[in-house]
Design an enzyme around this catalytic site. Structure first.
Site, short mmCIF file in Angstrom:
data_model
loop_
_atom_site.label_atom_id
_atom_site.label_comp_id
_atom_site.label_asym_id
_atom_site.label_seq_id
_atom_site.Cartn_x
_atom_site.Cartn_y
_atom_site.Cartn_z
N SER A 77 0.84 -1.20 0.00
CA SER A 77 0.00 0.00 0.00
C SER A 77 0.88 1.24 0.00
O SER A 77 2.00 1.24 0.50
CB SER A 77 -0.90 0.01 1.23
OG SER A 77 -1.55 1.26 1.38
N TYR B 31 -1.87 -0.35 10.55
CA TYR B 31 -1.91 -0.73 9.13
C TYR B 31 -0.67 -0.26 8.39
O TYR B 31 -0.03 -1.01 7.66
CB TYR B 31 -3.17 -0.14 8.49
CG TYR B 31 -3.37 -0.49 7.03
CD1 TYR B 31 -3.78 -1.77 6.66
CD2 TYR B 31 -3.16 0.46 6.03
CE1 TYR B 31 -3.97 -2.08 5.33
CE2 TYR B 31 -3.35 0.16 4.69
CZ TYR B 31 -3.77 -1.13 4.34
OH TYR B 31 -3.96 -1.44 3.01
#
Length: 701
Positions: free
Chosen positions: A579, A592
């Protein structure tokens, strides 16, 4: 012809009167219907094997006169799936007139080209080599089939005598001859010498049957096959056993599958010494009866008899000398036993080629085995794609059935090596191979995708399959997996439930990949979830689940994949779907973002360590994939909306506007990034590709 009956024990009666009645005014459609139901029973003919025909009266577009036209399966088709686009329509009269210009056996190849001068239907498929076999017989409906029982009769010692014993004077017999115009003349002569027969047995080859109507032809075929099957089964009962009886006992089912999964990558690597191969495994009762028998050592080297069989299986299999209880954990020790066996097989194939070749023979093809037998465990096959290797396995099972029947009748006989070579390296066969479509970029590759039940993972699997790969779909959600699996054609995908937080679950999923396709070449870790919380709201549970799925999952997947890829010795690709958040610091993202950063750095570490094995490891960084992405279905979307001071409904437009290109990013865009790394950038490792529309703060350099 005998009285028609619908009671069959050894073949399936599939004729549907209602369906047939709806086609009665279209004889070509009725012939296609007959073809399809015959091809639906593998005991009647193999995939792609045999051909069928019908003759109709049509109006000649040039003269307006009525002429007889023969409609016959074209080259390379399959009767089980035959449609109008797969048949050829020829003037029967012109085809028969070719007898006036036929110059003998040396003229066979030229005759195939002349079939085109007999074309009636300009949309015809290329006529096959068997076209004159149908055209020179006078019957309205003809079936040329390769039933196991009939080939057993055809391949048995004293085949002509056996044919007489089963059918009396109602069946003709012609000795082995390579398909072509002259064989058509032999069938014509056999009928002239034996008027009133219901069919002809072709030595070492197959069966011709016919009828005045499509239904009569169908029933005639079934009855002839039934009689041969019953004769063989009675012979087996008389003998009390087949293949000399059982020599060794099979391992239990689960142990066989475990052995197969362990051995498959090694075999795949060895079979791929020239070109990559896809694997298939079978341990059916028919296979086990043969490979565990006393007669395996005698029969396997003889090779197959029917041309359709050995064209797909090679002339003979490789029989492994590994003990069924062999410890396969020590890869080097097992390779030390396998490599000499493969070297011997390749040398023997080269000797076969060099002994039989002619001045104009095509170059020698891949000398590796297609069929590999492991007594006590099962049978492996390897070819260019899953369909081809599965069909090869089916054909060798047909060959086993032929040997079983022929041995029960008298004794199995195979084709002489020169005859087999002349079929395998026939210039017309080579020309057919040269017309095959170009392989796709990921053909011969196996891709293993986590999180493939939907969203980005499914889009990646779709793209890799579109580019030629076999795909193994994995996910923790079985319902989603099954639904995703149904979107692919047969022989493209397999699926396995996989919890990436569980090492054993990963191992079982890789086991599926090995058994279904032979191993793995491409691993894409797309499984994941996203949690967006402020530091004070982030719990230990949040932290641990992200680390477990994204980081530890990636580690376990890579560790086990590397072991398989090293067994294969073919290199490989590992792609981490990370990501932008692994590169960019932002609020409410500590768990995250940290996990994604760990994924990205692990990729660099793995790339450095696995390069010596030609295993490339790279990262694809998505960002803002809202439409079609599973992680945006829950609390993550709400968290990101809150962090950016907007509503959930405003997220797609918000994310599109904030990238430099002002583009909405979709799962398909991420899939393109993955394909770029595995299918185009074949000398890149340790890299990151950002698929985010351009985020300046996420630029790697």
């Amino acid at each position: 012809m005998s009285t028609l009956t619908k009671n069959f024990k050894y073949v399936d009666y599939l004729w549907d009167n209602d369906k047939a009645a709806a086609l009665k005014d279209d004889q070509v459609a009725l012939f296609l219907y007959r073809s399809n139901i015959l091809g639906a029973d593998l005991r009647i003919t193999n995939y792609g094997g045999g051909n069928t025909s019908c003759k109709t009266i049509e109006k000649d577009p040039l003269t307006n006169e009525e002429v007889e036209v023969m409609w016959v399966k074209g080259s390379g088709g399959d009767i089980g799936t035959l449609t109008r686009s797969g048949i050829a329509g020829l003037y029967t009269g012109r085809l028969r007139e070719l007898k006036n210009v036929y110059g003998g056996l040396e003229d066979e190849d030229r005759m195939v080209g002349l079939f085109n001068h007999c074309i009636y239907d300009l949309d015809s498929k290329a006529p096959s080599i068997d076209t004159p076999l149908h055209g020179l017989l006078p019957f309205a409906h003809i079936d040329h089939l390769h039933p196991d029982a009939l080939i057993a009769v055809a391949a048995a010692k004293d085949s002509e005598k056996v044919t007489k014993e089963i059918w009396g004077d109602t069946m003709g017999w012609v000795p082995w001859q390579r398909p072509g115009f002259d064989l058509g003349l032999q069938l014509e002569k056999c009928l002239a010498d034996n008027p009133g027969i219901r069919g002809i047995v072709l030595g070492s080859h197959g069966l011709f049957t016919w009828g005045d109507t499509s239904y009569e032809c169908y029933m005639n075929s079934l009855e002839v096959i039934e009689m041969a099957s019953e004769y063989i089964e009675n012979k087996i009962k008389e003998k009390g056993s087949v293949f000399g009886g059982q020599k060794i006992e099979s391992l239990p089912k689960e142990e066989r599958l475990e052995k197969a999964a362990q051995l498959m990558p090694l075999l795949r690597g060895l079979c791929s010494s020239e070109k990559g191969m896809i694997g298939h495994f079978s341990d059916s009762d028919v296979v086990l009866e043969f490979i565990n028998s006393h007669d395996l050592e005698r029969l396997a080297p003889l090779g197959t008899s029917c041309p359709d069989h050995f064209l797909r299986t090679k002339i003979q299999p490789l029989v492994l000398t590994l003990d069924k209880n062999e410890d396969l954990e020590d890869t080097q020790a097992v390779l030390a036993k396998l490599e000499p066996a493969f070297a011997k097989y390749r040398k023997e194939y080269a000797d076969y080629y060099n002994t039989c070749k002619k001045h104009n023979s095509p170059a020698m093809r891949d000398p590796n085995p297609v069929i590999i037998i492991y007594p006590g465990v099962g049978m492996f096959s390897f070819s260019k794609d899953k369909q081809t290797t599965r069909v090869a396995s089916e054909f060798y099972i047909n060959a086993i059935n032929v040997m079983r029947g022929a041995e029960a009748i008298t004794e199995y006989t195979s084709l002489p090596r020169q005859e087999a070579f002349d079929i395998e390296y026939w210039l017309l066969e080579e020309a057919k191979l040269s017309r095959m479509p170009k392989e796709k970029p990921l053909s011969r590759k196996v891709a293993f995708v986590t999180g493939a039940g939907g969203g980005i993972g499914k889009a990646i699997a779709d793209k890799l399959a579109e580019e030629g790969a076999n795909v193994v779909l994995t996910d923790i959600n079985e319902a989603s997996l099954k639904e995703a699996h149904t979107t692919y054609k047969r022989d493209v995908s397999a699926y396995a439930i996989c919890d990436v937080t569980n090492t054993d679950s990963i191992a079982e999923a890789y086991k599926t990949a090995c058994i279904e396709f032979g191993g793995v070449d491409i691993i894409v870790h797309s499984a994941g979830l996203a949690i967006s919380k402020a530091l004070e709201d982030t719990t230990d549970k949040d932290w641990n689940i992200l680390q477990s799925i994204l980081v530890k999952g990636q580690f376990d997947l890579a560790k086990q994949a590397a072991a398989i890829m090293r067994k294969q010795g073919l290199g490989g690709n590992y792609i981490s779907i990370a990501s932008k958040n692994g590169l960019v610091a932002g609020p409410n993202n500590v768990a995250y973002g940290t996990a994604k950063a760990a994924q990205q750095h692990m990729v660099r570490l793995l790339a450095a360590e696995l390069a010596k094995d030609k295993i490339r490891v790279n990262t694809v960084n998505p960002d803002g994939v809202i439409v079609g992405s599973k992680i945006w279905e829950g609390a993550w979307a709400e968290g990101r909306a809150k962090a950016n001071g907007i509503t959930v409904e405003e997220l797609p437009a918000f994310y599109a506007k904030r990238n430099l290109l002002n583009e909405i990013i979709t799962p398909a865009d991420i899939a393109n990034g993955v394909f770029t790394l595995v299918g185009i950038l074949d000398k890149s490792t340790g890299n990151i590709i950002n698929v985010d529309g351009g985020m300046a703060n996420a630029f790697v350099r």
